[in-house]
Design an enzyme around this catalytic site. Structure first.
Site, PDB file in Angstrom:
ATOM      1  CE  LYS A  18      -3.827 -79.314  41.606  1.00 11.67           C
ATOM      2  NZ  LYS A  18      -2.464 -78.945  42.041  1.00 11.67           N
ATOM      3  CG  ASP A 145       0.048 -79.677  39.380  1.00 11.82           C
ATOM      4  OD1 ASP A 145       0.444 -80.763  39.832  1.00 11.82           O
ATOM      5  OD2 ASP A 145      -0.270 -78.703  40.094  1.00 11.82           O
TER       6      ASP A 145
HETATM    7  O1  C5P Z   1       6.136 -77.356  36.736  1.00 14.52           O
HETATM    8  P1  C5P Z   1       5.600 -76.035  37.197  1.00 14.52           P
HETATM    9  O2  C5P Z   1       5.854 -74.932  36.196  1.00 14.52           O
HETATM   10  O3  C5P Z   1       4.203 -76.095  37.664  1.00 14.52           O
HETATM   11  O4  C5P Z   1       6.457 -75.685  38.483  1.00 14.52           O
HETATM   12  C1  C5P Z   1       6.693 -74.370  38.920  1.00 14.52           C
HETATM   13  C2  C5P Z   1       7.853 -74.406  39.892  1.00 14.52           C
HETATM   14  O5  C5P Z   1       7.461 -75.071  41.093  1.00 14.52           O
HETATM   15  C3  C5P Z   1       9.085 -75.136  39.427  1.00 14.52           C
HETATM   16  O6  C5P Z   1       9.912 -74.297  38.691  1.00 14.52           O
HETATM   17  C4  C5P Z   1       9.727 -75.555  40.734  1.00 14.52           C
HETATM   18  O7  C5P Z   1      10.403 -74.449  41.319  1.00 14.52           O
HETATM   19  C5  C5P Z   1       8.536 -75.847  41.610  1.00 14.52           C
HETATM   20  N1  C5P Z   1       8.158 -77.271  41.581  1.00 14.52           N
HETATM   21  C6  C5P Z   1       8.973 -78.188  42.235  1.00 14.52           C
HETATM   22  N2  C5P Z   1       8.626 -79.517  42.215  1.00 14.52           N
HETATM   23  C7  C5P Z   1       7.496 -79.931  41.604  1.00 14.52           C
HETATM   24  C8  C5P Z   1       6.663 -78.999  40.949  1.00 14.52           C
HETATM   25  C9  C5P Z   1       7.024 -77.671  40.953  1.00 14.52           C
HETATM   26  O8  C5P Z   1       9.990 -77.842  42.828  1.00 14.52           O
HETATM   27  N3  C5P Z   1       7.193 -81.223  41.609  1.00 14.52           N
END
Ligand code: C5P
Length: 291
Positions: A18, A145
């Site tokens: 991606k 994602d």
């Molecule tokens: O959702 P995911 O596990 O991929 O996200 C990892 C971390 O990245 C989250 O805990 C957050 O700290 C940050 N994040 C964020 N905003 C997003 C996606 C991720 O702050 N839209």
């Protein structure tokens, strides 16, 4: 005589890389998650998942980056499989094999695209609608994602990753992906971001002959914080910018993988070859970003 049951053939799912062609951070929610505006496309390179019916839920790793994965029990694929099974009261299980061709923790989907591919394959195996609200909500609970990867098509993604507008006018574009072999922590990159939030992009108003031209007024807001944590990303961007024919060099997601857009397959392949030659410890591949 009892009829013999036909064994169910293994299901093969492609988990494409991606790529965030642009990524504007437009705000932050009270729970700390950031609001994004991002054009997401998918490459023709990626991981591969094979799913076969089994009595127990198991996951094997293979492929060039299979060795760098954490304990299978912590893997997002296993969490996705267990959550889908429990949500639908499925008593069967499955054996999954992940062939990991993409670098780990690298801003091109990694665990998210693998989890999405596992969900697609398991939905097929267990006869579940992968586009249902329940499965989309489950995908979002696994990671911001995962829903966009489950859709698997060019999309403007907003919110934290749950609001989609399909994009039908992004042409197939030759590109290379380059990773310098360092993993970057997504939470750390978001934490290191500072300054004002960006405005969302009006994609319809971004004109140009090529995708690179249309992206001209956009950026990846996570590039400066990622470079501040891992300066080798600046080296990758600079090496990409020096490649002959490059139309745009930018980081994807929270890094460290960067991409370059090129006018032809030959130019992209030449650039990938040049970068691997100059930096044998980097991973680089020519690819196509498609609709
Ligand atoms: O959702 P995911 O596990 O991929 O996200 C990892 C971390 O990245 C989250 O805990 C957050 O700290 C940050 N994040 C964020 N905003 C997003 C996606 C991720 O702050 N839209």
């Amino acid at each position: 005589m009892a009829a013999e049951q036909t064994p169910i053939a293994p299901i093969h799912e492609f988990a494409p890389a991606k790529v965030n062609l642009y990524l504007h951070v437009t705000g932050r929610r009270e729970d700390g998650y950031h609001l994004l505006d991002s054009l997401v496309m998918f490459a023709d390179v990626g991981d591969q998942i094979t799913i076969a019916p089994s009595d127990i839920l198991t996951l094997d790793h293979a492929g060039p980056f299979g060795g760098s994965l954490p304990d299978p029990a912590d893997n997002l694929i296993m969490r996705a499989a267990m959550a889908l099974r429990d949500m639908h009261g499925i008593s069967a299980d499955a054996h999954l094999t992940l062939t990991k061709n993409l670098p780990v923790a690298s801003g091109i989907g990694g665990g998210s695209t693998d989890a999405a591919a596992a969900l697609r394959g398991l939905c097929q195996l267990w006869d579940i609608d992968p586009t249902s609200t329940e499965v989309m909500d489950l995908a979002l609970s696994l990671g911001a994602d995962v829903p966009v990867c489950l859709r698997g098509r060019s999309t403007i993604m907003r919110g934290i990753g749950e609001d989609f507008t399909d994009v039908d006018d992004c042409p197939r574009t030759h590109a290379i992906l380059v990773n310098p072999g360092v993993g970057v922590s997504t939470p750390s990159v978001f934490k290191a971001r500072s300054g004002d939030f960006s405005s969302p992009v009006d994609w319809e108003a971004c004109h140009g002959e090529t995708l690179a031209e249309r992206l001209g007024s956009t950026r990846n807001d996570l590039e400066p914080p990622a470079v501040s944590l891992s300066s080798v990303i600046a080296d990758v961007l600079s090496a990409l910018t020096d490649c002959e024919g490059v139309q745009l060099a930018r980081m994807s997601g929270s890094g460290a993988t960067c991409f370059g857009l090129f006018p032809s397959k030959e130019a992209a392949q030449a650039a990938a070859t040049q970068l691997i030659h100059a930096h044998p410890d980097w991973w680089a591949t020519a690819t196509i970003f498609g609709p």
